[in-house]
Enzyme design. Structure first.
Site, short mmCIF file in Angstrom:
data_model
loop_
_atom_site.label_atom_id
_atom_site.label_comp_id
_atom_site.label_asym_id
_atom_site.label_seq_id
_atom_site.Cartn_x
_atom_site.Cartn_y
_atom_site.Cartn_z
N GLU A 29 0.85 -1.19 0.00
CA GLU A 29 0.00 0.00 0.00
C GLU A 29 0.89 1.24 0.00
O GLU A 29 1.98 1.24 0.58
CB GLU A 29 -0.90 0.00 1.25
CG GLU A 29 -1.75 1.26 1.35
CD GLU A 29 -2.86 1.18 2.40
OE1 GLU A 29 -2.91 0.18 3.15
OE2 GLU A 29 -3.67 2.13 2.46
N ASN A 74 -6.70 1.65 2.61
CA ASN A 74 -7.46 2.89 2.72
C ASN A 74 -7.01 3.91 1.68
O ASN A 74 -7.80 4.75 1.23
CB ASN A 74 -7.32 3.47 4.13
CG ASN A 74 -7.91 2.52 5.18
OD1 ASN A 74 -8.65 1.61 4.86
ND2 ASN A 74 -7.57 2.74 6.44
N GLU A 175 -12.45 -2.13 2.14
CA GLU A 175 -13.09 -1.88 3.44
C GLU A 175 -14.20 -0.83 3.37
O GLU A 175 -14.21 0.13 4.16
CB GLU A 175 -12.02 -1.47 4.48
CG GLU A 175 -11.07 -2.58 4.80
CD GLU A 175 -10.16 -2.36 6.00
OE1 GLU A 175 -10.13 -1.23 6.54
OE2 GLU A 175 -9.48 -3.31 6.38
N GLU A 294 -6.12 -9.09 3.71
CA GLU A 294 -5.28 -8.36 4.68
C GLU A 294 -5.27 -9.19 5.95
O GLU A 294 -6.33 -9.41 6.55
CB GLU A 294 -5.84 -6.96 4.97
CG GLU A 294 -5.54 -5.97 3.87
CD GLU A 294 -5.94 -4.54 4.24
OE1 GLU A 294 -5.86 -4.15 5.41
OE2 GLU A 294 -6.36 -3.82 3.30
O1 AHR Z 1 -2.95 -2.38 6.01
C1 AHR Z 1 -3.21 -1.19 6.68
C2 AHR Z 1 -4.66 -0.75 6.59
O2 AHR Z 1 -5.47 -1.62 7.35
C3 AHR Z 1 -5.28 -0.78 5.23
O3 AHR Z 1 -5.07 0.40 4.54
C4 AHR Z 1 -6.75 -0.93 5.51
O4 AHR Z 1 -7.42 -1.60 4.48
C5 AHR Z 1 -6.78 -1.65 6.83
O5 AHR Z 1 -7.65 -1.07 7.72
#
Ligand code: AHR
Length: 499
Positions: A29, A74, A175, A294
């Site tokens: 990310e 996110n 999410e 995740e």
């Molecule tokens: O991996 C870190 C964060 O955790 C990601 O951005 C999100 O999808 C989750 O809440």
């Protein structure tokens, strides 16, 4: 310390499922130092011609990641993918709202594809369902996968990438149940938007597979209704439902933390039930599987906002032995649930909540790095339904739980297999009989073990190899039985071979 005894009964005919290679995926990310100073650092002494860190690439190759999810997280829900393609000197610097950081966009979709090629992993791309439109999602599929002759595929070619990237796996948002998500939606709104996006994306390229956002974790007030409603809206257009979860030992209750597999299994079981319910309700012949895209241990409370700086230090957890033993159980659960769980991505592969850290030109590997590598390198073929007869340990959160957590694999084509065992006792070693009930002539090959007396012990920059999986002598198999002593707080891998 006392001595317990247990039996693990194995039978190559008692299988759970073919193991999906995609269970050994990772996640990148644009957050903290995962991309910048993690995989991409043109100024590093380790940088290759593309600016990728070769020391990190080597470590990732050792872990044999099969797929990498990108670009968030996110971050995805505010991302305009156009910012990250084309000439680098024309890419915009932007305020990134999810992690309150400065995004330079020097790394984007095409750089990510080059990275995946170098570690031989399939790309899994996310499309923005927060601030993004269905049109932009479709355009990205066109940009990545159309061979040529359209506006977007020709733009890709003009950026120096004549051949299509052929991205097969697509996450439709991230999410979206979370109020923290940019553009958060209610379940029915998200389900309808995701359905239309996936429909058009598949019209653009019918060979792609799509992943619907499930609940962000099993503690969400909307869980599991969110999953049911979103699935009901989008069932026929989706191939997977995503699961996310971060485990932690916030109350310093190590016995319960070391029994986390109970919760992981329960989470999968509930969603498997939800999938069956929706399939039946829709009178559908189509199947949807789970994508745990995740997962990781995360609870030590490092900062999450970057004060509008580039590549801030966020969520750089240092992982100890008990964290590694939870990772071992997680991987065991993936194998035990391999009939319904087909994708999993560890979040994240470097620096952010990761078992791999960079500091300047140095690299630190936490003990869980070894656990993942052992399983991803050896779990092939079918997952076996191992029968475990073991005494129980008491936990506050989950009641009595077997002292051993086990998974096993067998690949009929090669005759090779593996057994992965966590001894979750903090005090007792377990004298364990491995018994092959199918009467095969089996030999044990390689043995590796991560063990220690202190669940809080960890590797540091000063002592980087304090906790490493060590080679152990594999016991002899006599009359289809081998006996091994498993120390407390240990993860053990044994490979098996047909004699
Ligand atoms: O991996 C870190 C964060 O955790 C990601 O951005 C999100 O999808 C989750 O809440």
């Amino acid at each position: 310390m006392s001595q317990l005894s247990a039996q693990i009964l194995l039978d190559a005919n008692r299988t759970i499922s073919e193991i999906s290679p995609l269970l050994f995926g990772g996640f990148v990310e644009h957050m903290g130092r995962c991309v910048y100073e993690g995989i991409y650092e043109p100024k590093s002494a380790h940088a290759d011609e593309e600016g990728l860190r070769t020391d990190v690439l080597d470590a990732l190759r050792a872990q044999q990641y099969t797929t990498i999810r990108y670009p968030g997280g996110n971050f995805l829900s505010g991302y305009n993918w156009l910012d990250g393609v084309g000439p680098k000197d024309q890419r915009p610097r932007r305020r990134e709202l999810a992690w309150q950081s400065l995004e330079t966009n020097q790394f984007g979709t095409n750089e990510f594809m080059g990275f995946c090629k170098k570690i031989d992993a399939a790309p899994m791309l996310g499309v923005n369902m927060g601030t993004g439109t269905i049109q932009a999602a479709c355009d990205l599929v066109d940009y990545c996968n159309t061979p040529g002759g359209t506006y977007w595929s020709d733009l890709r070619a003009s950026h120096g990438y004549r051949d299509p990237h052929n991205v097969k796996y697509w996450c439709v948002g991230n999410e979206m149940d979370g109020p923290w998500q940019m553009g958060h939606l209610e379940a029915h709104e998200y389900g309808a938007k995701a359905r239309e996006a996936a429909k058009l994306m598949r019209w653009m390229d019918p060979s792609i597979q799509t992943i619907l956002c499930g609940s962000s974790n099993d503690q969400m007030p909307t869980y599991p209704a969110w999953d049911r409603v979103a699935l009901e809206e989008a069932w026929e257009h989706m191939d997977y439902l995503s699961m996310h979860y971060y485990a932690g030992n916030r109350d310093n209750d190590t016995a319960s933390f070391l029994a986390s597999a109970v919760q992981f299994e329960h989470f999968v079981d509930t969603l498997e039930g939800t999938l069956r319910y929706v399939k039946a309700k829709q009178r559908s012949k189509h199947d949807v599987y789970l994508s745990w895209d995740e997962w990781q241990v995360w609870y030590k409370g490092d900062p999450l906002a970057g004060n509008w700086t580039e590549a801030p230090h966020l969520a750089e957890e240092m992982y100890n032995l008990e964290d590694a033993l939870v990772v071992g159980q997680w991987l065991n659960v993936f194998l035990r649930k391999s009939h319904v769980l087909k994708i999993a991505c560890m979040a994240q592969i470097v620096n952010i909540i990761s078992w791999l850290h960079t500091r300047g030109d140095d690299l630190l590997k936490h003990p869980s790095f070894d656990v993942f590598a052992l399983v991803s390198n050896h779990a092939r073929g079918q997952a076996l339904d191992a029968l475990v007869k073991a005494p129980h340990v008491e936990t506050k959160k989950y009641g009595d739980v077997p002292v051993l957590d086990v998974s096993a694999t067998y690949d009929a084509a090669s005759g090779d297999g593996a057994v992965f065992i966590v001894n979750r006792s903090q005090t007792d070693s377990v004298l364990t009989d491995l018994v092959w009930q199918d009467g095969r002539d089996v030999k044990l090959g390689e043995g590796r073990q991560l063990a220690g007396a202190d669940p809080k012990a960890l590797n540091t920059w000063e002592q980087p190899d304090l906790l490493r999986a060590q080679p152990i002598a594999a016991p002899k198999v006599v009359d289809s039985k081998a006996t091994i002593q498993l120390p407390p707080l240990s993860f053990t891998m044994l490979t098996t071979h047909s004699a």
